[in-house]
Design a protein around this motif. Structure first.
Motif, mmCIF file in Angstrom:
data_model
loop_
_atom_site.group_PDB
_atom_site.id
_atom_site.type_symbol
_atom_site.label_atom_id
_atom_site.label_comp_id
_atom_site.label_asym_id
_atom_site.label_seq_id
_atom_site.Cartn_x
_atom_site.Cartn_y
_atom_site.Cartn_z
ATOM 1 N N GLU A 1 -9.205 -39.698 -28.619
ATOM 2 C CA GLU A 1 -9.139 -39.565 -26.917
ATOM 3 C C GLU A 1 -10.274 -39.943 -25.403
ATOM 4 O O GLU A 1 -10.043 -40.400 -24.889
ATOM 5 C CB GLU A 1 -8.688 -37.897 -27.024
ATOM 6 N N GLN A 2 -11.127 -39.800 -25.904
ATOM 7 C CA GLN A 2 -12.374 -40.484 -25.559
ATOM 8 C C GLN A 2 -12.408 -42.065 -25.933
ATOM 9 O O GLN A 2 -12.173 -42.460 -24.615
ATOM 10 C CB GLN A 2 -13.428 -39.936 -26.155
ATOM 11 N N ARG A 3 -11.812 -42.229 -26.475
ATOM 12 C CA ARG A 3 -11.094 -43.793 -26.117
ATOM 13 C C ARG A 3 -10.447 -44.322 -25.389
ATOM 14 O O ARG A 3 -10.984 -44.484 -24.669
ATOM 15 C CB ARG A 3 -11.540 -44.400 -27.384
ATOM 16 N N ARG A 4 -9.499 -43.460 -25.057
ATOM 17 C CA ARG A 4 -8.228 -43.861 -24.190
ATOM 18 C C ARG A 4 -8.301 -43.860 -22.878
ATOM 19 O O ARG A 4 -8.405 -43.728 -22.025
ATOM 20 C CB ARG A 4 -6.978 -43.039 -24.886
ATOM 21 N N ASN A 5 -9.744 -42.526 -22.890
ATOM 22 C CA ASN A 5 -9.878 -42.203 -21.653
ATOM 23 C C ASN A 5 -11.186 -42.942 -20.978
ATOM 24 O O ASN A 5 -11.167 -43.151 -19.701
ATOM 25 C CB ASN A 5 -10.720 -40.583 -21.862
ATOM 26 N N ALA A 6 -11.923 -43.352 -21.485
ATOM 27 C CA ALA A 6 -12.531 -44.828 -21.316
ATOM 28 C C ALA A 6 -11.912 -46.600 -20.993
ATOM 29 O O ALA A 6 -12.742 -47.348 -20.725
ATOM 30 C CB ALA A 6 -13.903 -44.787 -22.204
ATOM 31 N N LYS A 7 -10.583 -45.762 -21.323
ATOM 32 C CA LYS A 7 -10.032 -47.264 -21.420
ATOM 33 C C LYS A 7 -10.841 -48.467 -22.484
ATOM 34 O O LYS A 7 -10.312 -49.786 -22.008
ATOM 35 C CB LYS A 7 -9.660 -47.767 -20.189
ATOM 36 N N LEU A 8 -10.599 -47.734 -23.324
ATOM 37 C CA LEU A 8 -11.164 -48.740 -24.441
ATOM 38 C C LEU A 8 -10.236 -49.482 -25.894
ATOM 39 O O LEU A 8 -9.466 -48.096 -26.019
ATOM 40 C CB LEU A 8 -12.406 -48.884 -24.987
ATOM 41 N N SER A 9 -9.777 -50.652 -26.409
ATOM 42 C CA SER A 9 -9.108 -50.375 -27.136
ATOM 43 C C SER A 9 -9.770 -50.364 -28.354
ATOM 44 O O SER A 9 -11.085 -50.443 -27.823
ATOM 45 C CB SER A 9 -9.017 -52.593 -27.918
ATOM 46 N N LEU A 10 -9.438 -50.046 -29.731
ATOM 47 C CA LEU A 10 -9.744 -49.856 -31.145
ATOM 48 C C LEU A 10 -11.462 -51.575 -30.891
ATOM 49 O O LEU A 10 -12.126 -50.602 -31.583
ATOM 50 C CB LEU A 10 -9.118 -49.445 -32.099
ATOM 51 N N ARG A 11 -10.898 -52.385 -30.783
ATOM 52 C CA ARG A 11 -11.575 -53.256 -30.859
ATOM 53 C C ARG A 11 -12.941 -53.240 -29.538
ATOM 54 O O ARG A 11 -13.353 -53.646 -30.578
ATOM 55 C CB ARG A 11 -10.496 -54.470 -30.816
ATOM 56 N N GLN A 12 -12.785 -52.563 -29.314
ATOM 57 C CA GLN A 12 -13.651 -52.998 -27.575
ATOM 58 C C GLN A 12 -14.913 -51.510 -28.442
ATOM 59 O O GLN A 12 -16.059 -52.098 -28.226
ATOM 60 C CB GLN A 12 -13.706 -52.702 -26.702
ATOM 61 N N LEU A 13 -14.277 -50.320 -28.670
ATOM 62 C CA LEU A 13 -15.379 -49.668 -28.957
ATOM 63 C C LEU A 13 -15.795 -50.023 -30.550
ATOM 64 O O LEU A 13 -17.257 -49.921 -30.550
ATOM 65 C CB LEU A 13 -14.899 -47.728 -29.064
ATOM 66 N N ALA A 14 -14.886 -50.434 -31.272
ATOM 67 C CA ALA A 14 -15.818 -50.725 -32.802
ATOM 68 C C ALA A 14 -17.016 -52.173 -32.582
ATOM 69 O O ALA A 14 -17.697 -51.551 -32.731
ATOM 70 C CB ALA A 14 -14.465 -51.935 -33.487
ATOM 71 N N ASP A 15 -16.918 -53.018 -31.463
ATOM 72 C CA ASP A 15 -17.651 -53.983 -31.294
ATOM 73 C C ASP A 15 -18.583 -53.386 -30.780
ATOM 74 O O ASP A 15 -19.981 -53.488 -31.260
ATOM 75 C CB ASP A 15 -17.097 -54.869 -30.460
ATOM 76 N N ALA A 16 -18.485 -51.882 -29.615
ATOM 77 C CA ALA A 16 -19.679 -51.870 -28.112
ATOM 78 C C ALA A 16 -20.301 -50.751 -29.749
ATOM 79 O O ALA A 16 -21.823 -50.636 -29.435
ATOM 80 C CB ALA A 16 -19.149 -50.728 -27.660
ATOM 81 N N ALA A 17 -20.037 -50.628 -30.661
ATOM 82 C CA ALA A 17 -20.651 -49.322 -31.351
ATOM 83 C C ALA A 17 -21.130 -49.785 -32.730
ATOM 84 O O ALA A 17 -22.202 -49.100 -33.783
ATOM 85 C CB ALA A 17 -19.407 -48.350 -32.000
ATOM 86 N N GLY A 18 -20.768 -50.750 -32.616
ATOM 87 C CA GLY A 18 -21.239 -52.246 -34.393
ATOM 88 C C GLY A 18 -20.735 -51.612 -35.462
ATOM 89 O O GLY A 18 -21.541 -51.741 -36.792
ATOM 90 N N VAL A 19 -18.919 -50.838 -35.678
ATOM 91 C CA VAL A 19 -18.407 -50.452 -36.895
ATOM 92 C C VAL A 19 -17.628 -51.901 -37.079
ATOM 93 O O VAL A 19 -17.048 -51.699 -35.745
ATOM 94 C CB VAL A 19 -17.930 -49.055 -36.879
ATOM 95 N N SER A 20 -16.613 -51.552 -38.185
ATOM 96 C CA SER A 20 -16.008 -52.709 -38.579
ATOM 97 C C SER A 20 -14.345 -51.833 -37.211
ATOM 98 O O SER A 20 -14.462 -50.792 -37.813
ATOM 99 C CB SER A 20 -15.403 -53.289 -39.964
ATOM 100 N N ASN A 21 -13.781 -52.509 -37.466
ATOM 101 C CA ASN A 21 -12.461 -52.014 -35.973
ATOM 102 C C ASN A 21 -11.744 -51.471 -37.486
ATOM 103 O O ASN A 21 -11.479 -50.352 -37.343
ATOM 104 C CB ASN A 21 -11.466 -53.263 -35.996
ATOM 105 N N PRO A 22 -11.327 -51.704 -38.742
ATOM 106 C CA PRO A 22 -10.796 -50.694 -39.695
ATOM 107 C C PRO A 22 -11.350 -49.701 -40.477
ATOM 108 O O PRO A 22 -10.805 -48.809 -40.147
ATOM 109 C CB PRO A 22 -10.581 -51.370 -41.217
ATOM 110 N N TYR A 23 -12.365 -49.399 -40.225
ATOM 111 C CA TYR A 23 -13.319 -48.455 -40.318
ATOM 112 C C TYR A 23 -13.512 -47.509 -39.515
ATOM 113 O O TYR A 23 -12.878 -46.337 -39.212
ATOM 114 C CB TYR A 23 -14.991 -48.533 -40.267
ATOM 115 N N LEU A 24 -13.492 -47.947 -38.013
ATOM 116 C CA LEU A 24 -12.767 -46.821 -36.997
ATOM 117 C C LEU A 24 -11.602 -46.531 -36.810
ATOM 118 O O LEU A 24 -11.151 -45.349 -36.795
ATOM 119 C CB LEU A 24 -13.087 -47.523 -35.550
#
Length: 144
Positions: free
Chosen positions: A15-38
């Protein structure tokens, strides 16, 4: 309804990611975690550590304590006490956004440095210190 807390934090993150208008990949990159893990966290398949939650909170520009509550690491009463200073900083209309973020980072770094070992807040500082609290910058304040 197994892993209720894990699902709650995952749903909240999505919900927070969608509110921030970030894709799963964008958030994963910004947080330094892998896309599959997120993705697994969001689907409730993985329980993230406090450190991962902190990275995600920073990337989403929300308080880590809010995520700790969602993950069951921190109770809401403790969170309310911890959020007073950040709330005051964020509410100050005389500060710019970069100034607010800088103050929040300094505040959190001081809190982390002064945290008592074994405090039940979902974090472990690994300092090996006993009940005595060393001041910031003290040579006896060591980290493993």
């Amino acid at each position: 309804m197994a892993s209720l807390n894990v699902g709650n934090v995952g749903e909240f993150l999505r919900e927070q990611r969608r509110n921030a208008k970030l894709s799963l990949r964008q958030l994963a990159d910004a947080a330094g975690v892998s896309n599959p893990y997120l993705s697994q966290i969001e689907r409730g398949l993985r329980k993230p550590s406090a450190e991962i939650l902190q990275q995600l909170a920073k990337a989403l520009r929300i308080s880590a304590e809010t995520l700790y509550v969602q993950a069951g690491i921190l109770d809401e009463r403790e969170r309310d006490d911890l959020l007073q200073v950040p709330a005051a900083i964020l509410a100050d209309p005389t500060l710019t956004e970069p100034q607010k973020q800088a103050l929040l980072q300094v505040y959190e770094s001081f809190r982390k440095e002064n945290r008592q070992p074994g405090a039940d807040d979902g974090t472990v500082d690994g300092s090996g210190a006993t009940g005595e609290r060393d001041g910031p910058g003290s040579p006896s304040h060591r980290h493993r």
